[in-house]
Scaffold this motif. Sequence first.
Motif, PDB file in Angstrom:
ATOM      1  N   ASP A  58       0.736  -1.100   0.194  1.00 19.11           N
ATOM      2  CA  ASP A  58      -0.036   0.052   0.118  1.00 19.11           C
ATOM      3  C   ASP A  58       0.932   1.226  -0.125  1.00 19.11           C
ATOM      4  O   ASP A  58       0.592   2.143  -0.822  1.00 19.11           O
ATOM      5  CB  ASP A  58      -0.896   0.009   1.322  1.00 19.11           C
ATOM      6  CG  ASP A  58      -2.094   1.226   1.244  1.00 19.11           C
ATOM      7  OD1 ASP A  58      -2.304   1.778   0.143  1.00 19.11           O
ATOM      8  OD2 ASP A  58      -2.443   1.570   2.185  1.00 19.11           O
ATOM      9  N   LEU A  59       1.975   1.147   0.776  1.00 10.78           N
ATOM     10  CA  LEU A  59       2.981   2.309   0.782  1.00 10.78           C
ATOM     11  C   LEU A  59       4.019   2.601  -0.418  1.00 10.78           C
ATOM     12  O   LEU A  59       4.449   3.507  -0.784  1.00 10.78           O
ATOM     13  CB  LEU A  59       3.627   2.277   2.268  1.00 10.78           C
ATOM     14  CG  LEU A  59       2.630   2.540   3.377  1.00 10.78           C
ATOM     15  CD1 LEU A  59       3.583   2.215   4.744  1.00 10.78           C
ATOM     16  CD2 LEU A  59       2.226   3.733   3.511  1.00 10.78           C
ATOM     17  N   HIS A  60       4.350   1.299  -0.731  1.00 13.82           N
ATOM     18  CA  HIS A  60       5.504   1.382  -1.724  1.00 13.82           C
ATOM     19  C   HIS A  60       5.291   0.415  -2.941  1.00 13.82           C
ATOM     20  O   HIS A  60       6.236  -0.022  -3.744  1.00 13.82           O
ATOM     21  CB  HIS A  60       6.757   0.514  -1.180  1.00 13.82           C
ATOM     22  CG  HIS A  60       7.096   1.336   0.173  1.00 13.82           C
ATOM     23  ND1 HIS A  60       7.596   2.404   0.487  1.00 13.82           N
ATOM     24  CD2 HIS A  60       6.916   0.795   1.503  1.00 13.82           C
ATOM     25  CE1 HIS A  60       7.858   2.799   1.461  1.00 13.82           C
ATOM     26  NE2 HIS A  60       7.306   1.870   2.270  1.00 13.82           N
ATOM     27  N   GLY A  61       4.025   0.212  -3.191  1.00 14.26           N
ATOM     28  CA  GLY A  61       3.728  -0.638  -4.324  1.00 14.26           C
ATOM     29  C   GLY A  61       4.009  -0.097  -5.745  1.00 14.26           C
ATOM     30  O   GLY A  61       4.202  -0.934  -6.516  1.00 14.26           O
ATOM     31  N   GLY A  62       4.165   1.123  -5.815  1.00 15.00           N
ATOM     32  CA  GLY A  62       4.483   1.437  -7.160  1.00 15.00           C
ATOM     33  C   GLY A  62       5.911   0.986  -7.468  1.00 15.00           C
ATOM     34  O   GLY A  62       6.338   1.223  -8.975  1.00 15.00           O
ATOM     35  N   ALA A  63       6.763   0.641  -6.517  1.00 19.85           N
ATOM     36  CA  ALA A  63       8.104   0.210  -6.913  1.00 19.85           C
ATOM     37  C   ALA A  63       8.083  -1.091  -7.655  1.00 19.85           C
ATOM     38  O   ALA A  63       9.157  -1.692  -8.274  1.00 19.85           O
ATOM     39  CB  ALA A  63       8.826   0.063  -5.532  1.00 19.85           C
ATOM     40  N   TYR A  64       7.022  -1.873  -7.694  1.00 22.01           N
ATOM     41  CA  TYR A  64       7.116  -3.383  -7.919  1.00 22.01           C
ATOM     42  C   TYR A  64       6.029  -3.268  -9.293  1.00 22.01           C
ATOM     43  O   TYR A  64       4.686  -2.975  -9.315  1.00 22.01           O
ATOM     44  CB  TYR A  64       6.513  -4.241  -7.110  1.00 22.01           C
ATOM     45  CG  TYR A  64       7.316  -3.996  -5.834  1.00 22.01           C
ATOM     46  CD1 TYR A  64       8.553  -4.540  -5.555  1.00 22.01           C
ATOM     47  CD2 TYR A  64       6.814  -3.189  -4.846  1.00 22.01           C
ATOM     48  CE1 TYR A  64       9.211  -4.245  -4.607  1.00 22.01           C
ATOM     49  CE2 TYR A  64       7.364  -3.043  -3.552  1.00 22.01           C
ATOM     50  CZ  TYR A  64       8.843  -3.631  -3.378  1.00 22.01           C
ATOM     51  OH  TYR A  64       9.462  -3.262  -2.150  1.00 22.01           O
ATOM     52  N   ASP A  65       6.321  -4.096 -10.575  1.00 22.57           N
ATOM     53  CA  ASP A  65       5.480  -4.351 -11.402  1.00 22.57           C
ATOM     54  C   ASP A  65       4.965  -5.821 -11.641  1.00 22.57           C
ATOM     55  O   ASP A  65       4.261  -6.386 -12.550  1.00 22.57           O
ATOM     56  CB  ASP A  65       5.976  -3.893 -12.849  1.00 22.57           C
ATOM     57  CG  ASP A  65       7.394  -4.301 -13.136  1.00 22.57           C
ATOM     58  OD1 ASP A  65       7.709  -5.315 -12.859  1.00 22.57           O
ATOM     59  OD2 ASP A  65       7.906  -3.694 -13.793  1.00 22.57           O
ATOM     60  N   THR A  66       5.594  -6.870 -10.554  1.00 16.28           N
ATOM     61  CA  THR A  66       5.321  -8.190 -10.755  1.00 16.28           C
ATOM     62  C   THR A  66       5.344  -8.715  -9.539  1.00 16.28           C
ATOM     63  O   THR A  66       6.034  -8.444  -8.454  1.00 16.28           O
ATOM     64  CB  THR A  66       6.658  -8.884 -11.331  1.00 16.28           C
ATOM     65  OG1 THR A  66       7.076  -8.260 -12.724  1.00 16.28           O
ATOM     66  CG2 THR A  66       6.434 -10.309 -11.758  1.00 16.28           C
ATOM     67  N   LEU A  67       4.053  -9.552  -9.228  1.00 19.63           N
ATOM     68  CA  LEU A  67       3.794  -9.935  -7.957  1.00 19.63           C
ATOM     69  C   LEU A  67       3.843 -11.527  -8.202  1.00 19.63           C
ATOM     70  O   LEU A  67       3.483 -12.249  -9.191  1.00 19.63           O
ATOM     71  CB  LEU A  67       2.400  -9.639  -7.328  1.00 19.63           C
ATOM     72  CG  LEU A  67       2.278  -8.061  -7.263  1.00 19.63           C
ATOM     73  CD1 LEU A  67       0.863  -7.746  -6.954  1.00 19.63           C
ATOM     74  CD2 LEU A  67       3.079  -7.559  -6.222  1.00 19.63           C
TER      75      LEU A  67
END
Length: 370
Positions: A58-67
């Motif tokens: 929620d705080l840093h999700g923009g740093a990741y494009d793959t889960l």
Amino acid sequence: MSNQRAKPDPNAGRAAPWRPACCLLFFAASLFSTDAVLRPMLPFPRISHVAQKVEWLDLHGGAYDTLFLGTSRTHGGIQPDLFDTIMTEAGAPAHSFNLGINAMRPPEDTYVLESVLSKRRTAVKLVICECNPVFFYDSASAGNGTERLAYWHDAKRTMAMLLEMAEETRQGKGWLGRSWKSYARLATNATLQVSLFLTHCANFGRGSETLAIELGISSPAILGNDGDRTDGYEPHEPGRDAIDDADWKIFSQMREDRLRKPAALVATTREAQIQLRDKQRLIAASGARMVLFRPPILRDEFAPDPQLLPGVPIFNFANPARYPELFDRTSRFNMGHLNAAGAKIFTRLLATRVAAWRHGEDDGDGPGAP
């Protein structure tokens, strides 16, 4: 004037028979509507190991494009930093996060993924999911703790549990000819699902959680299970990474049996297929693509219906003939999990195949491929 007394009305003082039902319906409607209004305003419930990852994204999700989504086999089996390195070297850059959580199977994993994707401000490219059927949480699962079972039991997931229970029963001995103990167990399990749903809707303790965060008394959970690691990966018990002799003897025999006879496909329920399709639709709605993988374990395999998931690749690593290094003793923590060395091998194999798929060079193994 007559001295004859009027006969008492036998229904006097009695409530109309429909009134209790109306009161119950009013209570249920109030409970559900209050939950629908309040829940989006509340922080994610403080469920150990789950809240840390959801709040971090929620705080840093923009740093990741793959889960990566799955159970402990994902949590301790896929190293995002290595995955990203291999993908970048292959010309398909990725910035990944391991959303695997111990014992998290459908439909709980879809609830968590829905919570994560609903708060993202930037699009995800890939969601790489461990391929699992629905796990029916019955009365024996209550040992996991009511909070862990109740937080995802919304109306949709509760209905999925009830349908799964009904389908598993019908696929077994059917509804007729069962013992009274079987019916009692079914009633107990159905009651458990409803009680977990009511607990979920009641939001017990959520007000104090929210107030504590707003007043600064408490803060969102902090991710960091392995030193300062912030990619969600956590190796299984570092320092104890070797399978013991007794388990290895059993596992090596299972491996030999599997080499002689390919895995059978699990007789899945319709609800298991629907849950997988719903997950794919959720991922597609977020702008991402879904990838499925089978972890390197020795058991019968869940086979998704390809007609419900057109274009979704499945990479099967549950194959000791094709991937013997994943079933070697040096790669195993126990019979069901890889150690840190095995996770490195598995991550490299997975990244290589995903990168090839991104380039149109690997279509996957298919639902029932060996």
